[in-house]
Design a protein around this motif. Structure first.
Motif, PDB file in Angstrom:
ATOM      1  N   ARG A  10      -4.450   2.263   2.700  1.00 44.83           N
ATOM      2  CA  ARG A  10      -4.991   0.981   2.226  1.00 44.83           C
ATOM      3  C   ARG A  10      -3.943   0.326   1.329  1.00 44.83           C
ATOM      4  O   ARG A  10      -3.790   0.739   0.176  1.00 44.83           O
ATOM      5  N   ALA A  12      -3.674  -1.983  -0.718  1.00 47.27           N
ATOM      6  CA  ALA A  12      -4.240  -2.927  -1.687  1.00 47.27           C
ATOM      7  C   ALA A  12      -3.557  -2.774  -3.038  1.00 47.27           C
ATOM      8  O   ALA A  12      -3.441  -1.674  -3.566  1.00 47.27           O
ATOM      9  N   LEU A  38      -4.652   1.292   9.296  1.00 47.02           N
ATOM     10  CA  LEU A  38      -4.829   0.307   8.239  1.00 47.02           C
ATOM     11  C   LEU A  38      -6.230  -0.313   8.301  1.00 47.02           C
ATOM     12  O   LEU A  38      -6.887  -0.280   9.347  1.00 47.02           O
ATOM     13  N   PRO A  39      -6.679  -0.899   7.187  1.00 46.34           N
ATOM     14  CA  PRO A  39      -7.952  -1.627   7.233  1.00 46.34           C
ATOM     15  C   PRO A  39      -7.843  -2.838   8.150  1.00 46.34           C
ATOM     16  O   PRO A  39      -6.775  -3.457   8.263  1.00 46.34           O
ATOM     17  N   THR A  40      -8.934  -3.195   8.785  1.00 44.03           N
ATOM     18  CA  THR A  40      -8.960  -4.365   9.663  1.00 44.03           C
ATOM     19  C   THR A  40      -8.468  -5.603   8.920  1.00 44.03           C
ATOM     20  O   THR A  40      -8.906  -5.889   7.804  1.00 44.03           O
ATOM     21  N   GLY A  41      -7.532  -6.307   9.542  1.00 42.97           N
ATOM     22  CA  GLY A  41      -7.032  -7.548   8.968  1.00 42.97           C
ATOM     23  C   GLY A  41      -5.872  -7.394   8.000  1.00 42.97           C
ATOM     24  O   GLY A  41      -5.321  -8.395   7.534  1.00 42.97           O
ATOM     25  N   TRP A  42      -5.487  -6.169   7.708  1.00 44.59           N
ATOM     26  CA  TRP A  42      -4.413  -5.947   6.739  1.00 44.59           C
ATOM     27  C   TRP A  42      -3.091  -5.698   7.438  1.00 44.59           C
ATOM     28  O   TRP A  42      -3.036  -5.101   8.517  1.00 44.59           O
ATOM     29  N   GLU A  43      -2.012  -6.139   6.782  1.00 47.24           N
ATOM     30  CA  GLU A  43      -0.656  -5.848   7.227  1.00 47.24           C
ATOM     31  C   GLU A  43       0.041  -5.064   6.119  1.00 47.24           C
ATOM     32  O   GLU A  43      -0.315  -5.154   4.948  1.00 47.24           O
ATOM     33  N   ALA A  44       1.052  -4.295   6.494  1.00 53.45           N
ATOM     34  CA  ALA A  44       1.792  -3.502   5.521  1.00 53.45           C
ATOM     35  C   ALA A  44       3.267  -3.546   5.880  1.00 53.45           C
ATOM     36  O   ALA A  44       3.710  -2.835   6.795  1.00 53.45           O
ATOM     37  N   HIS A  54      -5.770  -0.368  13.472  1.00 54.02           N
ATOM     38  CA  HIS A  54      -6.666  -0.936  12.471  1.00 54.02           C
ATOM     39  C   HIS A  54      -8.106  -0.513  12.732  1.00 54.02           C
ATOM     40  O   HIS A  54      -8.507  -0.314  13.884  1.00 54.02           O
ATOM     41  N   ASP A  56     -12.264  -0.594  10.453  1.00 52.55           N
ATOM     42  CA  ASP A  56     -13.027  -0.749   9.216  1.00 52.55           C
ATOM     43  C   ASP A  56     -13.076   0.620   8.549  1.00 52.55           C
ATOM     44  O   ASP A  56     -13.856   1.487   8.946  1.00 52.55           O
TER      45      ASP A  56
END
Length: 405
Positions: A10, A12, A38-44, A54, A56
């Protein structure tokens, strides 16, 4: 297929970026590829060039389904959840595919505080007296028996989120209303008065291969009132401090840990008694990992990966001086117009490392959890009191200016 590991990550607030990089680097050194969930909608950006999936991450079924897809395409040797809330879903995904590591039964010892304390008691380790908040009457009776204050907390929470210190019956009535229909997810404990310590450990095949004892400089439950700080205890340990290290090994081995990393907390009472608080099967939060890296020369997350993948590996930790770390906080709220940067902090005497998570334009609100802060710094000193004195110097140098948002 070439061997791979899966990191449940995550990205964040930058809290886990260094841990992620260390795990991926350790795997690469051993010729193992890193796959990222990764969490849905997140980029790293730190995961660029690596296979990314990805899901939830707050939905265990979605995590298991995503791992099903990942395992179909990659030969996953191990799964590394960096965040507390991902420990149990990761264990279920391991079981689904026969991947070594914590099983769900073992992971519950580290996630569900009702299970955790019951198991610790079975191991002969003292814990806080507690009750389940089945009814208001049951909690009232318990509070009258042990005396106020009492602590109301989620049985599977983290970072003091939704955790309350209840000082009297009026506060209990208020908290009871806040829990509402979710009271079955909570537990009630007596408030432990004592000095709080934590142990950050690495295990391999059921044996302790690294353990760092540290002492908190504040009450974790009072994170709204003072910055969270912790200072290592390496030299001239008291009998109680040595006993904490012994009990830590008893608890973790009894919880079923074979190979992994754990952050565990204990209290030393005024009479010298020791009470187990809790343990999480992940590296310590906040700045504990960079503090241990600065003081002992190892990254806990990276070492966890090496221990899992290389049976012959042993952490090459140094001893060094005492190391302290403290969160950066501010009583200013609103939109940030100016803030001290990490370069200014590391220019101060004895400051070894620092990170500032907030920047000009961000909006500050009162904290809602113990890790809801602006950043951290790490410094060194000759002993506990010397490090704590340096905390004040750095705290005084940190400035935040805001305007009404």
């Amino acid at each position: 297929m070439n061997p791979s590991i899966l990191v449940v990550y995550r990205p964040a607030a930058g809290r886990y970026a260094a841990q992620f990089r260390s795990v991926a680097a350790a795997a690469a050194d051993l010729g193992v590829r890193t796959v990222v969930l990764l969490p849905t909608g997140w980029e790293a950006p730190e995961a660029d060039g690596l296979p990314q999936y990805h899901a939830d991450l707050d939905d265990t079924a979605a995590v298991r389904a995503a791992v099903d897809d990942i395992v179909a395409e990659h030969r996953i040797e191990r799964i590394f959840p960096l965040f507390e809330g991902d420990v149990l879903p990761a264990s279920r995904a391991r079981r689904d595919h026969g991947i070594p590591g914590l099983t769900p039964d073992q992971a519950l010892n580290f996630r569900d505080k009702n299970v955790m304390h019951r198991r610790a008691e079975e191991l002969g380790v003292r814990v806080a007296r507690s009750c389940r908040p089945d009814t208001l009457g049951a909690v009232t009776e318990f509070a009258e028996k042990v005396g106020y204050p009492v602590v109301v907390k989620p049985s599977a929470g983290w970072a003091c989120g939704n955790t309350y210190r209840v000082n009297d019956r009026a506060e209990l009535d208020r908290v009871w209303q806040e829990m509402g229909d979710d009271r079955h997810e909570y537990r009630v404990e007596e408030f432990i008065r004592g000095t709080e310590f934590h142990v950050d450990s690495l295990f391999q095949r059921g044996e302790v291969v690294f353990a760092q004892l540290s002492q908190y400089t504040y009450s974790v439950l009072e994170y709204r009132d003072e910055p969270g700080g912790t200072i290592s205890r390496k030299h001239d340990l008291s009998p109680q401090e040595k006993r904490i290290l012994e009990l830590n090994a008893v608890v973790l081995r009894g919880f079923g840990l074979s190979t992994g990393v754990v952050h565990a907390e204990f209290f030393v009472l005024d009479d010298g008694g020791i009470v187990f608080g809790e343990a999480g099967a992940r590296a310590g939060g906040g700045s504990i990992v960079p503090a241990i890296e600065a003081g002992r020369g190892i990254n806990l997350a990276g070492e966890w990966c090496r221990l899992e993948l290389d049976p012959g590996h042993r952490p090459a930790a140094r001893l060094g001086p005492e190391i302290g770390t403290e969160y950066l906080t501010s009583g200013e709220y609103g939109r940030i117009t100016a803030i001290t940067g990490p370069e200014e902090l590391t220019a101060l005497e004895a400051v070894l490392d620092a990170d500032v998570w907030k920047s000009v334009g961000d909006v500050l609100a009162p904290p809602s959890a113990s890790n809801d802060v602006l950043g951290w710094y790490v410094c060194e000193g000759t002993d506990f009191e010397d490090v704590r004195a340096r905390f004040k110097t750095v705290r005084d140098a940190f400035r935040v200016e805001t305007e009404q948002a």
